[in-house]
Every structure is written in C-alpha cells, then in structure tokens.
Motif scaffolding. Structure first.
Motif, PDB file in Angstrom:
ATOM      1  N   PRO A  42     -10.720   8.692  -9.136  1.00 40.74           N
ATOM      2  CA  PRO A  42     -12.085   8.689  -9.689  1.00 40.74           C
ATOM      3  C   PRO A  42     -12.445   7.469 -10.530  1.00 40.74           C
ATOM      4  O   PRO A  42     -13.602   7.101 -10.600  1.00 40.74           O
ATOM      5  CB  PRO A  42     -12.127   9.960 -10.542  1.00 40.74           C
ATOM      6  N   GLN A  43     -11.440   6.840 -11.189  1.00 45.44           N
ATOM      7  CA  GLN A  43     -11.788   5.713 -12.057  1.00 45.44           C
ATOM      8  C   GLN A  43     -10.810   4.577 -11.810  1.00 45.44           C
ATOM      9  O   GLN A  43      -9.604   4.739 -12.009  1.00 45.44           O
ATOM     10  CB  GLN A  43     -11.720   6.126 -13.529  1.00 45.44           C
ATOM     11  N   VAL A  44     -11.336   3.433 -11.364  1.00 48.39           N
ATOM     12  CA  VAL A  44     -10.484   2.270 -11.097  1.00 48.39           C
ATOM     13  C   VAL A  44     -11.108   1.045 -11.785  1.00 48.39           C
ATOM     14  O   VAL A  44     -12.302   0.772 -11.618  1.00 48.39           O
ATOM     15  CB  VAL A  44     -10.354   2.007  -9.577  1.00 48.39           C
ATOM     16  N   PHE A  45     -10.291   0.343 -12.567  1.00 49.75           N
ATOM     17  CA  PHE A  45     -10.762  -0.832 -13.296  1.00 49.75           C
ATOM     18  C   PHE A  45      -9.811  -2.006 -13.030  1.00 49.75           C
ATOM     19  O   PHE A  45      -8.623  -1.803 -12.822  1.00 49.75           O
ATOM     20  CB  PHE A  45     -10.780  -0.566 -14.803  1.00 49.75           C
ATOM     21  N   SER A  46     -10.371  -3.237 -13.061  1.00 49.74           N
ATOM     22  CA  SER A  46      -9.543  -4.443 -12.910  1.00 49.74           C
ATOM     23  C   SER A  46      -9.440  -5.164 -14.240  1.00 49.74           C
ATOM     24  O   SER A  46     -10.445  -5.347 -14.921  1.00 49.74           O
ATOM     25  CB  SER A  46     -10.179  -5.406 -11.900  1.00 49.74           C
ATOM     26  N   TYR A  47      -8.241  -5.619 -14.552  1.00 40.73           N
ATOM     27  CA  TYR A  47      -8.030  -6.310 -15.830  1.00 40.73           C
ATOM     28  C   TYR A  47      -7.892  -7.813 -15.640  1.00 40.73           C
ATOM     29  O   TYR A  47      -7.722  -8.308 -14.533  1.00 40.73           O
ATOM     30  CB  TYR A  47      -6.811  -5.725 -16.566  1.00 40.73           C
ATOM     31  N   GLN A  48      -7.935  -8.519 -16.765  1.00 44.50           N
ATOM     32  CA  GLN A  48      -7.883  -9.989 -16.745  1.00 44.50           C
ATOM     33  C   GLN A  48      -6.443 -10.473 -16.895  1.00 44.50           C
ATOM     34  O   GLN A  48      -5.708  -9.994 -17.744  1.00 44.50           O
ATOM     35  CB  GLN A  48      -8.716 -10.529 -17.912  1.00 44.50           C
ATOM     36  N   SER A  49      -6.064 -11.428 -16.044  1.00 43.16           N
ATOM     37  CA  SER A  49      -4.759 -12.084 -16.177  1.00 43.16           C
ATOM     38  C   SER A  49      -4.979 -13.503 -16.684  1.00 43.16           C
ATOM     39  O   SER A  49      -6.091 -14.023 -16.583  1.00 43.16           O
ATOM     40  CB  SER A  49      -4.065 -12.163 -14.807  1.00 43.16           C
ATOM     41  N   PRO A  50      -3.927 -14.162 -17.178  1.00 43.76           N
ATOM     42  CA  PRO A  50      -4.090 -15.568 -17.583  1.00 43.76           C
ATOM     43  C   PRO A  50      -4.531 -16.455 -16.415  1.00 43.76           C
ATOM     44  O   PRO A  50      -5.083 -17.530 -16.634  1.00 43.76           O
ATOM     45  CB  PRO A  50      -2.688 -15.957 -18.059  1.00 43.76           C
ATOM     46  N   SER A  51      -4.273 -16.003 -15.165  1.00 42.77           N
ATOM     47  CA  SER A  51      -4.667 -16.788 -13.996  1.00 42.77           C
ATOM     48  C   SER A  51      -6.022 -16.357 -13.437  1.00 42.77           C
ATOM     49  O   SER A  51      -6.371 -16.718 -12.310  1.00 42.77           O
ATOM     50  CB  SER A  51      -3.585 -16.658 -12.911  1.00 42.77           C
ATOM     51  N   ALA A  52      -6.814 -15.594 -14.216  1.00 43.18           N
ATOM     52  CA  ALA A  52      -8.149 -15.169 -13.751  1.00 43.18           C
ATOM     53  C   ALA A  52      -9.052 -16.391 -13.573  1.00 43.18           C
ATOM     54  O   ALA A  52      -8.897 -17.399 -14.267  1.00 43.18           O
ATOM     55  CB  ALA A  52      -8.768 -14.214 -14.759  1.00 43.18           C
ATOM     56  N   VAL A  75       0.845  -1.202   0.000  1.00 43.42           N
ATOM     57  CA  VAL A  75       0.000   0.000   0.000  1.00 43.42           C
ATOM     58  C   VAL A  75       0.879   1.251   0.000  1.00 43.42           C
ATOM     59  O   VAL A  75       0.616   2.208  -0.745  1.00 43.42           O
ATOM     60  CB  VAL A  75      -0.947  -0.003   1.226  1.00 43.42           C
ATOM     61  N   ASP A  76       1.947   1.238   0.801  1.00 45.92           N
ATOM     62  CA  ASP A  76       2.836   2.412   0.876  1.00 45.92           C
ATOM     63  C   ASP A  76       3.431   2.746  -0.493  1.00 45.92           C
ATOM     64  O   ASP A  76       3.459   3.902  -0.903  1.00 45.92           O
ATOM     65  CB  ASP A  76       4.001   2.156   1.856  1.00 45.92           C
ATOM     66  N   LEU A  77       3.896   1.718  -1.196  1.00 49.17           N
ATOM     67  CA  LEU A  77       4.533   1.937  -2.496  1.00 49.17           C
ATOM     68  C   LEU A  77       3.518   2.508  -3.500  1.00 49.17           C
ATOM     69  O   LEU A  77       3.798   3.489  -4.208  1.00 49.17           O
ATOM     70  CB  LEU A  77       5.127   0.613  -3.012  1.00 49.17           C
ATOM     71  N   ILE A  78       2.332   1.912  -3.542  1.00 48.87           N
ATOM     72  CA  ILE A  78       1.319   2.399  -4.496  1.00 48.87           C
ATOM     73  C   ILE A  78       0.895   3.820  -4.103  1.00 48.87           C
ATOM     74  O   ILE A  78       0.746   4.694  -4.959  1.00 48.87           O
ATOM     75  CB  ILE A  78       0.103   1.449  -4.555  1.00 48.87           C
ATOM     76  N   GLU A  79       0.731   4.054  -2.799  1.00 48.33           N
ATOM     77  CA  GLU A  79       0.328   5.397  -2.347  1.00 48.33           C
ATOM     78  C   GLU A  79       1.354   6.457  -2.740  1.00 48.33           C
ATOM     79  O   GLU A  79       0.996   7.562  -3.135  1.00 48.33           O
ATOM     80  CB  GLU A  79       0.121   5.412  -0.820  1.00 48.33           C
ATOM     81  N   ASP A  80       2.624   6.115  -2.610  1.00 51.05           N
ATOM     82  CA  ASP A  80       3.688   7.061  -2.992  1.00 51.05           C
ATOM     83  C   ASP A  80       3.541   7.467  -4.459  1.00 51.05           C
ATOM     84  O   ASP A  80       3.640   8.640  -4.812  1.00 51.05           O
ATOM     85  CB  ASP A  80       5.076   6.413  -2.819  1.00 51.05           C
ATOM     86  N   VAL A  81       3.335   6.462  -5.304  1.00 58.27           N
ATOM     87  CA  VAL A  81       3.221   6.722  -6.746  1.00 58.27           C
ATOM     88  C   VAL A  81       1.948   7.522  -7.038  1.00 58.27           C
ATOM     89  O   VAL A  81       1.964   8.479  -7.812  1.00 58.27           O
ATOM     90  CB  VAL A  81       3.242   5.388  -7.532  1.00 58.27           C
ATOM     91  N   VAL A  82       0.848   7.142  -6.395  1.00 64.67           N
ATOM     92  CA  VAL A  82      -0.439   7.823  -6.609  1.00 64.67           C
ATOM     93  C   VAL A  82      -0.348   9.281  -6.164  1.00 64.67           C
ATOM     94  O   VAL A  82      -0.850  10.187  -6.841  1.00 64.67           O
ATOM     95  CB  VAL A  82      -1.560   7.072  -5.861  1.00 64.67           C
ATOM     96  N   ARG A  83       0.337   9.513  -5.059  1.00 65.31           N
ATOM     97  CA  ARG A  83       0.496  10.886  -4.564  1.00 65.31           C
ATOM     98  C   ARG A  83       1.264  11.729  -5.590  1.00 65.31           C
ATOM     99  O   ARG A  83       0.923  12.872  -5.863  1.00 65.31           O
ATOM    100  CB  ARG A  83       1.245  10.858  -3.222  1.00 65.31           C
ATOM    101  N   GLY A  84       2.278  11.151  -6.183  1.00 65.80           N
ATOM    102  CA  GLY A  84       3.092  11.889  -7.150  1.00 65.80           C
ATOM    103  C   GLY A  84       2.384  12.115  -8.477  1.00 65.80           C
ATOM    104  O   GLY A  84       2.488  13.176  -9.069  1.00 65.80           O
ATOM    105  N   LEU A  85       1.627  11.103  -8.926  1.00 65.62           N
ATOM    106  CA  LEU A  85       1.024  11.184 -10.267  1.00 65.62           C
ATOM    107  C   LEU A  85      -0.387  11.754 -10.268  1.00 65.62           C
ATOM    108  O   LEU A  85      -0.814  12.331 -11.256  1.00 65.62           O
ATOM    109  CB  LEU A  85       0.935   9.782 -10.880  1.00 65.62           C
ATOM    110  N   ALA A  86      -1.138  11.547  -9.176  1.00 63.58           N
ATOM    111  CA  ALA A  86      -2.565  11.894  -9.117  1.00 63.58           C
ATOM    112  C   ALA A  86      -3.288  11.408 -10.378  1.00 63.58           C
ATOM    113  O   ALA A  86      -3.854  12.198 -11.140  1.00 63.58           O
ATOM    114  CB  ALA A  86      -2.747  13.397  -8.935  1.00 63.58           C
ATOM    115  N   PRO A  87      -3.285  10.092 -10.625  1.00 59.91           N
ATOM    116  CA  PRO A  87      -3.886   9.583 -11.864  1.00 59.91           C
ATOM    117  C   PRO A  87      -5.408   9.735 -11.872  1.00 59.91           C
ATOM    118  O   PRO A  87      -6.049   9.629 -10.827  1.00 59.91           O
ATOM    119  CB  PRO A  87      -3.502   8.102 -11.866  1.00 59.91           C
TER     120      PRO A  87
END
Ligand code: ZN
Length: 359
Positions: free
Chosen positions: A256-266, A214-226
């Motif tokens: 605002p927008q979050v989507f999940s994608y399909q992996s071969p292990s879905a 969570v910390d790593l993703i939060e750091d990136v999200v804070r910097g990019l504000a996607p």
C-alpha cells in the motif's frame, strides 16, 4: 542469510489536545496507567510542534480548539505520520459529527461528557488495531549503508513508534571491502537502528533489474507483508540503485505505501514530495552510520557534516531543523475506523511542497 531482531518497544505515547482544563485533567487521570505515557497540550500548534519530535502512538484531540479544528489538526499531524492513529472528542453529540470525523480519517470518536471506562476501552482498542495494522516496515537497499543513509532516521522513528522494521540489503558490498567486515558492520548498524536485517547475496555493482532481484524481494515481501516500503530512487547515477528501484516496484506492486529515498548518488531529478522530520533521531542515525568503519574513513559521502547538512536543507520543507526526503511512489491509507480490511486509494494534493491526504 543473516538476521538480527531487536526487542519490541511496547509503551504507547498519547498526545492529548484539549483546551478545557477540566476535561484535560480528566483524560490525563483516566489514562494514568502502566503502558501509557500521556503528554497534554491546550493548543493545537504546540501539539504539532511536539509531534515533530515525539514518537506519538495516538493523538487524542478535542474537535473545537483555538485556532484550528480537531480535523485540521488531524490532517496536519498526518503530514508527519500518515499512519498516526487519531481519536476525536466532541461535545456536540450527533451521529453526523461522529460519521463526519470517521469519514475524514479519525480512527474513532468519543462523546462528551467523557466516561473513563469508555475512554480507556476506545484508546486501547484503537492502539491494538493500529499496532496490528502499522507494525511492518521494509527498507530495501542495494549495498550495506544505503538504507541507513537514505532513511536511517525515519526507521528509528518507526521503531520508536512500535513498528517492526526490517532492512533488506541485497548485496554484501564486496566491491567496497572485505565481506566479513561489511556483514559485521551491517549487523551492528541494524542493531543500532533497532531493525531486523536480511542480507542477500547478489553481485555488488552487477545487480539485475529483474530475475533473482525480484525473486529475492518477493520472497521477503511474501513473508513480511509490509505496510510501508522504502527503496532506492530511479533518479540515481548508480546502476545497482536504479536496478533495485525497478525490481522493488515489481516485487512490491501490491504493497500500500512505497517511497523512494535519496542516496549520495542521486541526480537533480530526485523530486521528493514527503519530508519526515528527524530532529529527534538524526544523532542516532549518524551513530548507526559510524558503525560502517571500513567505509567512513574512505567515503566522503559518509561524513557527519554532509549527512547533517543534507537533512538540515530538507528540513525547510517541513518546518523542522532536519528532515529526510522521500519520493512518493504509492500512498494508500487504510480506513481502519470503518473496516479493518477495507483499503482505499486516497487522492494526493500538493500544497507548498507538502502532500495532504484528502477523501
Ligand atoms: Zn549503494
């Protein structure tokens, strides 16, 4: 961390839909200038076909069209690109028509008879505003190649539309081969997609659902504000993929927008409700996946024919030959026309496997 940044793509493709040939010619001439690529259609169904294949920067449509209204066209076009900027033109110049268009998702409107300067100013203003609002996309994967398999073609489409795309790969895939090879391959694949790459260093096959992830993703999200985030689905047999899904939802709780994608292990529970047409981008996706040379020879799920057949199957849900499927975690739309900072949640309605936005 390793970062790769691609050059931005600055030219704007404008699709015009106008059944009056004189008005269409006028708009085409007015917008015939550097920085604009103009493609004109007299029929809305032809424009919709083109929208599946062309990276469109802005849709400029008449309100009264043969077969459907400009507002119908707007709603159907946004199935392919929920962020597509739309300007409507109306000959029936009342304030009610204009506010009706804005309330229903148009970014701006033009009154007929058209004025060339007002036309150019309006198109330029909407493009500038939407570029600022739509240009940040983050795709999160547990291992090198996850993002390319799940949303590689969708990301190329974003890049073609002028969005800034960043891939965050949380581990270096040491269980799958030499780390130096895997880093080099990930960088090459990101370069082919036109995306920036951020490589984390979490332990492959032992990624946590919380704490450092969570910390790593939060750091990136804070910097990019996607504006848009793509991540793994929870419906997946791989423990790292599920952990990244859960950590992403915590770290991206304000996005605002979050989507999940399909992996071969879905698993069979993977239940997409959004389908991105990728006929124009699937070949480039496969080229990016081919960059993972240390994996393609030993991993059957990276076979070209399987990846193509999977996209071919999902294409039937969006009247396209190929599509990438997405589960919708969260989908909010910016009402850019009213206020740059106003954001509202829209209702989502499923119609025949599509998701429509409605106010
Ligand atoms: Zn993976």
């Amino acid at each position: 961390m390793t970062t790769y940044t691609a050059a931005p793509n600055d030219s704007a493709t404008i699709i015009i839909v106008e059944d009056d040939p004189d008005a269409a010619r006028f708009v085409q001439r007015a917008l015939d200038r550097p920085g604009f690529e103009v493609v004109s259609f007299s029929r809305p169904d032809e424009a919709l076909e083109a929208l599946k294949r062309l990276p469109c920067s802005l849709l400029l449509s008449d309100v009264r069209l043969p077969g459907m209204t400009g507002l119908d066209l707007l709603q159907r076009a946004r199935r392919y690109d929920p962020q597509l900027p739309v300007v409507l033109m109306t000959a029936f110049a009342t304030l009610e028509d204009a506010t009706f268009a804005l309330r229903n998702g148009a970014d701006d409107y033009l009154l007929k008879p058209l004025n060339a300067k007002v036309l150019i100013d309006t198109v330029s203003k909407v493009l500038a505003k939407c570029r600022a609002a739509r240009d940040r996309v983050l795709a999160i994967g547990a291992h090198p190649d996850d993002v390319e398999i799940g949303v590689g073609a969708t990301l190329i489409d974003h890049v073609d539309r002028g969005d800034h795309v960043t891939i965050l790969t949380l581990s270096r895939g040491e269980s799958g081969g030499a780390v130096s090879d895997r880093i080099e391959e990930a960088e090459r694949a990101a370069e082919l997609l036109g995306a920036a790459l951020i490589l984390g260093d979490l332990p492959d096959t032992r990624i946590w659902t919380n704490g450092p992830t969570v910390d790593l993703i939060e750091d990136v999200v804070r910097g990019l504000a996607p504006m848009i985030v793509y991540t793994h689905s929870l419906h997946d047999v791989h423990q790292d993929h599920r952990a990244v899904h859960q950590a992403s939802l915590v770290a991206c709780r304000a996005m605002p927008q979050v989507f999940s994608y399909q992996s071969p292990s879905a698993t069979v529970d993977f239940a997409p409700r959004r389908f991105v047409p990728v006929d124009a981008t699937i070949d480039r996706k496969l080229a990016a996946i081919a960059a993972y040379r240390s994996q393609t020879t030993k991993c059957s799920y990276l076979a070209d024919d399987l990846l193509r057949a999977t996209a071919r199957y999902w294409g039937r849900f969006v009247e396209s030959n190929h599509a990438e499927p997405l589960e919708i975690v969260r989908q909010q739309v910016l009402t850019r026309s009213n206020s740059e900072s106003t954001q509202r949640t829209i209702d989502l309605r499923e119609v025949d496997g599509y998701v429509l936005s409605s106010s």
